[in-house]
Structure formats: C-alpha cells, structure tokens
Scaffold this active site. Structure first.
Site: not given
Ligand SMILES: C[S@@+](CC[C@H](N)C(=O)[O-])C[C@H]1O[C@@H](n2cnc3c(N)ncnc32)[C@H](O)[C@@H]1O
Lengths: 494, 296
Positions: B128, B183, B186, B269, B271
């Site tokens: 993360e 999952c 963004d 998850t 989300e």
């Molecule tokens: C919308 S959240 C989804 C979290 C989780 N997977 C869920 O489904 O509940 C997307 C996550 O990806 C992380 N993220 C985005 N770009 C990333 C990167 N380059 N490396 C690691 N994490 C990343 C963001 O900080 C965020 O916490």
C-alpha cells in the site's frame, strides 16, 4: 562565440578503413568533418556566414562574428545523434520539438534529411536494431517505441498494438455513476469528465501520425537503452531513474521481461555494452557497475567517484576549489564509451562525468581498480573515436567552451577557448594530445551554432537574471547539463 | 485548517499509546489512520525499498518463518543493506518460505485478513502506498497475532508501504508469486492520467514477470470503464489469458465452482462491502499467466 559540440559521433568508411567522418551537433546545427578535409553543415548556412568561415579558414572565430541570430530564431537543439551500423544514416533527436530526424549522409558527409517524426513525449535515448531497420526510442515518460528507420509507404500510419491514449469517444458515457463512485475526489473527477465531454474531445495535438509500436514501458523516466543480439536472440536493455536496469526480449517478444540487473542506489544515466558480453552502467552512484547481464549478475564495481575526486584535488587550475569536506563530492555520469582497437581479451571504457574536465579510462572485467585519467582544458561533453586500420585509436573530445572547467554554472572569461581536443593512444597505453589529428579538424572547429556573446559575459552564475542573455545562458546550461538533475532530492515529498 | 495540529497530535498520542505495550491485543481504530484518497504513483516519495529481492528483510515481516535468529534486534521496517558483511546479513534475514500472494493497493486490508486463515501455510503480503493506511494494517496484524498467539494465527500475513507501480521487481523474484490481487483500484478518470492506472499494457509485463506460469491476476472494480480498460489491457497482453467463466462467476444461484479467492474478493474487501451497501455493481475479471513462448 560558437556553441560547443554537445554531441559527437564517428564512422569509418566501409570501403576504405583509412577514411572516416566525424559528426557533431552544435546547438541546432549538424556538422560533418571527413578525413579528406571536407566539412558540411546542416541546415545549409546563409551566404554571409559562409564567407566569414572561409575568410577565417577555421581560425578560432573571435569577436568579429556579430551576425549571431537571436537565440529565439535558432532551431531546436540536438540532444543526441547516432549512426546506423553501415554509417549511411545519421539519426538526430532534438529536445524542444521532441523530434527524431533521419539523414542520409554520403561519402563526403553531405546531409540529406529524409524524415522528421515528432514524438508525443520527449525522447531520452535512441538506438538502432543491429539490422539497421528499426529505431528504438526510449522516452521520459518511461516507454519504448519502435519506428522504422525508413518509413515505408505501405506502413499503416500509427499502427499500434496498444492504444496508449484512448481516443476520446464522442459517445463516451462514463459508466460509473455517483452511486458507484465511492470517493469524493473520484466523484469530482467524474463530474469534470462529464463536463469535458460536453465541450467535445480533448485536442490531440500529441497524436503521432506515423508508424510507431509501443514495445515496453517503465513507470519511471527512462534514461538510456541498448540493443543486443546474441545468436538468434535479441534483447532490449532499458535503464531508469529509479535504479532499474531491465532486460527484455527483442521484437516481437519485447513484452517479456527476462530479468533485472539491480544494485544501483542512485539514478542510472548511461549504459554501455562491451564486446565481452558485459554491461557497464553508471549514473549518480559513486561506482560504475559491471554486469554479466545475461545472468543478471554483478561482476564488479569500479571506483569512479574516488578517481574523479583524486583528479579534482590534483587540479589547482580549477575554481571554485573543492570544499574541505569531500563527503559532498558527487559524480553524475554523462558518457560511457567502449574503447575500440584493444585486443580481444581486454575491454576498456572511457567515462565522462558532468562538469568535470577529464576522462577516465577503466579496464573492464579484469578487477583492475585503477583508472587512467585524461586531463582536459574544459568540461568533457562527448567523445568520438577514430579507429585506424592499424588498430590505432584517436579520440576527438568536445569541450565546454562556455563554462569554467570544473563548474556547470560559472562562465569562462576566455572567449576563445578551444571547443575540441584530440588525443591518440600510445603503445604504452597512455593518451597523448595529438596535434596532427587536430589539423584535420580546422574546418569542423570553426563551425556550429552562434551564440549571443552577451550571454557569456560576466561572472554571474548562469540562470540568475530574467533578461535574454541570462535566459540563453540558462538554456545553454540545460542543453549541456541534464544528468545531475536526475538525482532525487531528499525531502521532495508527496 | 486550524484543527490540523490538534488532530495530528491526537493521532500521535494514540499511536504512541499502542506501542507502549507490544502485547496489546486491541485492534487499531480506523479513524486515526484515514488519509487523502490519492497518492501520486510517479512522485519521489521518500519510500524505503530493497535494492533487489535478495536484500529484502522478510524475516522482520514474518518472524514466525525466520529460519535463523537475528543477532541484534532489527530496526523498525525495512532495511537496506550496506555493502559490508552483505553475505552475513543475507543469512540473517533468510526465511523458510517465499511470499506467494500479493494484494496490491491493499487499503485497510480486508482481503488480507480474510485470506490469512484460509491459506494458513501461504505467505501473503499487502502492499500500500499510503503511509498511514499501511500503519493501520500493520497495527491490526500485530494485534491479531497477539490475540491468536496460541494458534500462531496471522503469522502468514504482513503489509508494507510500497509504490508497486515502480518497485515490484525490487521485492519479488521472477515467477515467485502465485496470485496478485488488484481490488478496486483507483480509477484515474482523467485522460492524461491513464498511465497512473495500476493496469496498463506495459505494466502488465511486470505482473507477468513476478507471476509464475499458471498464476492468476485477480481484478475487481465497481467502475465499468475501468473494468473494460483492465480487460482490454490484459487481453491484448500475450502473457495473459482470461480464466474460464466458472472461475469468476461459478454456476447457478449459489455460484458452485467459483474460485475461493474470487468469493473472498467479492465480499471481504472494504470497497467491496461499501459497494454492497450501496447496491452497486461489481465487475470481476481474472487472468492466468501463460507460459512464455519459445525463444529462437
Ligand atoms: C480504492 S483503494 C482499494 C483498497 C482495497 N484494495 C479494497 O478493495 O478495499 C485503492 C488503494 O490502492 C492504493 N494505491 C494506489 N496506487 C498505488 C501504488 N502505486 N502502489 C501501492 N498502492 C497503491 C491506494 O492508496 C488505495 O489505498
């Protein structure tokens, strides 16, 4: 005064190994010098300038040249030039317009421009496949594209296995709804996108209308790439600002990563393949790294920084003098070149660092930890190798005639500093300045892009004022010195 | 923001209070770990990452699997080795098993905590980019390990802060992983930000590199465009093939034959749960890593 040669490259005549041509890029101009004495320039000069040059016949041009075009009138500046392996084509990259230009160069070194292709992202390095058919272009966005050297009329324009920028579809409806989009920020972007849709598609001035295939990409700025062929296998080697060297298969399997050479702790800026199947890489680290790259194994590290520091300390002619504390002394590698003409079992490279008036020669793969140093009158910019038929080797070194030796910011006071130095390798392995080689280059030495003299007056560090002269100083500095800028600054946070 | 300092102070106090007692089994409170939703994957975060997978200190993350005891107490988090005694340090951090499952952009870790008990013999890693969210997951793992000390529960799960889009090959060897989860990534709606998406043709080569042949990339999203985008970019990548329908959806009402992990991903998850509450759509697509073709 004349802008230095920021790039140099040389070819040996395919029919007569005693004949050669050296090419240089000075600002926005290309100049060729052949061993027979002929010089040619691209773009073709206007008559007035030609007269001056012939009148002076290669004397270092002094104050008499007052016809300097305003810097804004100057074309885009070359950031790199390479030659096809048969020597017939020269490919030049210009920075400001992100263009790749292909020239056919005849035996006399006359340029004929064949094409001009502007990329949507600034190319950082280009190379050719060993068959000379394909240009590989690595860019600052992290991607590598393949372009045919000679575009064929049968090529589908912009045929691309991958849509990089999805065309904005007029009927595009974001399928996310306020219900499905969870974060407030996303929701706002979605609203913006809907607004954009109402305004019509984004202007796609960046679209490339020629054949270009996306081969691979890093999520980092690419700084150099190399192409290698071993038996039937071909490889694309890419280096990035985030310390990675990636080994991929060649086309048509460039999407397959075979491995990484990992170990650098600072940015990588230059790669150099040696005939002995080793790869030398350098950048912001204190050492050069030597790799058995087909096995992703580090073979040795060569003490570049210590060698450079030793030389710097021995040079009392340089100012500003070194700070008492050596700890802060850093090197940024701006060039690594194979030295041709050595016997089959020894490989050696020459190395240049930004803002240092010296070249360092390291033997590769022999665990020899000491270097031979060539002391220069000004900062090294580029090197071209002239290999004689008798296995002799001479070099043409381009020198920064704008900045003081040892500095990338302070301007020189001597207005007629030489832009080139010449050396030949002696039988004892030492490099000796060579006047005889230099004599051939009188025409070459007087050619190039003219600079506003005002720009190089005064002792003020470059890039401090807002006037035109200082903006030209700044741009000169940007053209000549971009490697140290790759270093990550501590504390540059999110 | 006049309240910011007070808020920061509260967070600090809270986090410090957790660390006064390593045996504290209380789960962390999410409200102290929330963070702005987007992090820029291109910028130079002051990230810590190993120079190469061989330099990674896995034993600190999975102490129950460390194969040799450490001489000294390790510092918090990851350590980059210096050149001296490289061999010795590598021995010190040896571990009896490699991570096989990575949850990329794991957020608050819902998937990790559901997977850990289902795959007790497999090491699972959450990755993360947001510092504070990572800390939450790490804190929760610590608490769950204390709560489940008698059964050695949750020793197989860990979480690190990483920008996977740049540094995946620093952590994993070629063909090391069996499963990668993406999952609810963004969506990055803006056109010019498409390279910021965690799925793209060129980045998929890195997923292919760290996955073993037969390994699977799992994707799920509530944004149809992103689903289409991910499908397009994996389907045109020659190293991947879409899995069978049954794997993603199962058969009949009860979804018989659905892959175990797809089930977890749909429901566990954070989300996924949010979308469930909003009665939104969930789009699943999974891709299997195929063998590399012969090379002349
Ligand atoms: C919308 S959240 C989804 C979290 C989780 N997977 C869920 O489904 O509940 C997307 C996550 O990806 C992380 N993220 C985005 N770009 C990333 C990167 N380059 N490396 C690691 N994490 C990343 C963001 O900080 C965020 O916490």
């Amino acid at each position: 005064m004349i802008f230095p040669y920021q790039c140099l490259v040389a070819r040996t005549d395919s029919d007569d190994s005693n004949k050669w041509t050296v090419f240089g890029a000075s600002g926005s101009k290309l100049v060729a010098q052949s061993s027979t004495g002929a010089t040619s320039v691209w773009p073709q000069q206007d008559e007035q300038q030609q007269q001056i040059v012939s009148a002076e016949h290669g004397e270092p041009p002094g104050k008499r040249i007052k016809l300097s075009p305003a810097p804004t009138e100057r074309g885009p500046n070359f950031s790199s030039i390479i030659l096809s392996s048969n020597g017939e084509y020269l490919i030049g990259v210009t920075g400001e317009d992100k263009c790749i230009r292909v020239f056919q160069v005849d035996k006399e070194g006359q340029f004929q421009q064949l094409s001009e292709r502007c990329m949507s992202r600034k190319p950082s390095s280009i190379t050719l496949t060993s068959d000379d058919f394909t240009i590989l272009c690595a860019d600052k966005f992290g991607d590598v594209y393949a372009l045919p050297l000679i575009p064929s009329p049968n090529d589908e324009p912009a045929e691309n296995p991958v849509v990089t920028e999805q065309p904005v579809d007029k009927d595009f409806t974001p399928s996310a709804t306020v219900l499905t989009v969870h974060s407030g920020r996303n929701r706002r972007t979605l609203e913006e996108q809907l607004k954009q849709k109402a305004k019509g598609p984004l202007k796609t001035k960046e679209a490339m209308t020629f054949k270009h295939d996306l081969l691979l990409g890093h999520v980092s700025m690419l700084t150099d790439l190399a192409y290698a062929k071993k038996g039937n296998r071909s490889y694309i080697i890419t280096a990035d600002r985030d310390e990675h060297i990636r080994i991929s298969r060649g086309v048509p399997q460039a999407h397959i990563i075979e491995g990484f050479c990992l170990g650098h702790e600072e940015f990588i800026s230059r790669l150099c393949l040696t005939p002995l199947k080793l790869l030398v890489s350098g950048g912001g680290d204190a050492c050069l790294y030597v790799w058995d790259w087909q096995n992703y194994r580090l073979v040795e590290r060569l003490p570049l920084r210590d060698t450079a520091l030793q030389h710097r300390k021995a040079r009392s002619d340089l100012s500003p003098s070194l700070p008492d504390n050596d700890q802060g002394f850093k090197v940024a590698v701006s060039g690594i070149w194979n030295i041709p003409g050595l016997d089959a079992l020894t490989n050696a490279v020459l190395v240049a660092c930004e803002g240092l008036p010296a070249l360092f020669e390291f033997e590769i793969g022999s665990n020899a930890k000491s270097a031979t140093t060539i002391s220069l009158n000004g900062n090294a910019l580029d090197v071209a190798f002239i290999k004689g038929s008798d296995n002799s080797c001479s070099i043409v070194v381009s020198i920064d005639n704008i900045h003081k030796a040892g500095s990338t910011t302070l301007v020189r006071k001597d207005k007629i500093a030489a832009r080139l130095q010449y050396f030949s390798k002696q039988t004892d392995g030492q490099w000796q300045e060579d006047e005889i080689v230099g004599k051939v280059f009188v025409g070459f030495a007087g050619q190039g892009s003219l600079m506003d003299d005002e720009a190089t007056n005064g002792d003020t560090p470059i890039g401090n004022g807002a006037d035109q002269a200082s903006s030209e100083k700044k741009s000169a500095r940007d053209i000549l010195y971009s490697v140290e800028n790759l270093r990550k600054r501590p504390g540059a946070e999110e | 923001m006049p309240h910011a300092p007070a808020k920061r102070q509260k967070r600090e106090e809270y986090k410090n209070s957790l660390h006064t007692n390593e045996q504290n089994a209380a789960l962390p409170k999410k409200k102290f770990y929330r963070q702005r939703a987007h992090a820029n994957p291109f910028s130079d975060h002051s990230l810590t990452y190993p120079k190469s997978p061989a330099d990674m200190d896995w034993a600190t993350l999975y102490p129950a699997y460390a194969s040799r005891k450490k001489e000294q107490a390790p510092n918090e988090g990851l350590q980059i080795l210096n050149d001296n005694d490289e061999e010795e340090q590598r021995n010190a951090i040896a571990i009896s098993k490699d991570v096989k499952i990575a949850d990329i952009g794991c957020g608050f870790g819902g998937l990790l905590f559901a997977m850990a008990p289902k795959f007790p013999d497999t090491l699972i890693l959450g990755m993360e980019i947001r510092t504070s969210v990572t800390e939450y997951v790490q804190e929760k793992i610590r608490a769950l390990r204390v709560q489940n000390a008698s059964t050695n529960g949750y020793q197989n799960v860990s979480c690190i802060r990483a920008n996977t889009m740049k540094f995946l090959p620093n952590f994993f060897q070629k063909a090391q992983l069996a499963k990668i989860f993406l999952c609810f990534p963004d969506p990055h709606f803006k056109q010019r930000k498409h390279k910021a998406r965690i799925v793209s043709y060129t980045l998929n080569s890195e997923y292919a590199y760290v996955l073993r042949p037969g390994g699977v990339v799992y994707t799920i999203t509530d944004v149809r465009d992103l689903h289409e985008w991910m499908k397009e970019h994996f389907e045109k990548h020659p190293s991947f093939e879409r899995v069978e329908n049954e794997f993603e959806d199962g058969e009949g009402e009860d979804g018989t034959g659905m892959d175990e992990c797809v089930k977890i991903m749909r429901t566990e998850t954070e989300e996924g749960k949010k979308v469930e509450r909003n009665k939104g759509m969930k789009f699943v697509a999974c891709f299997r890593r195929v063998e590399d073709p012969a090379w002349p």
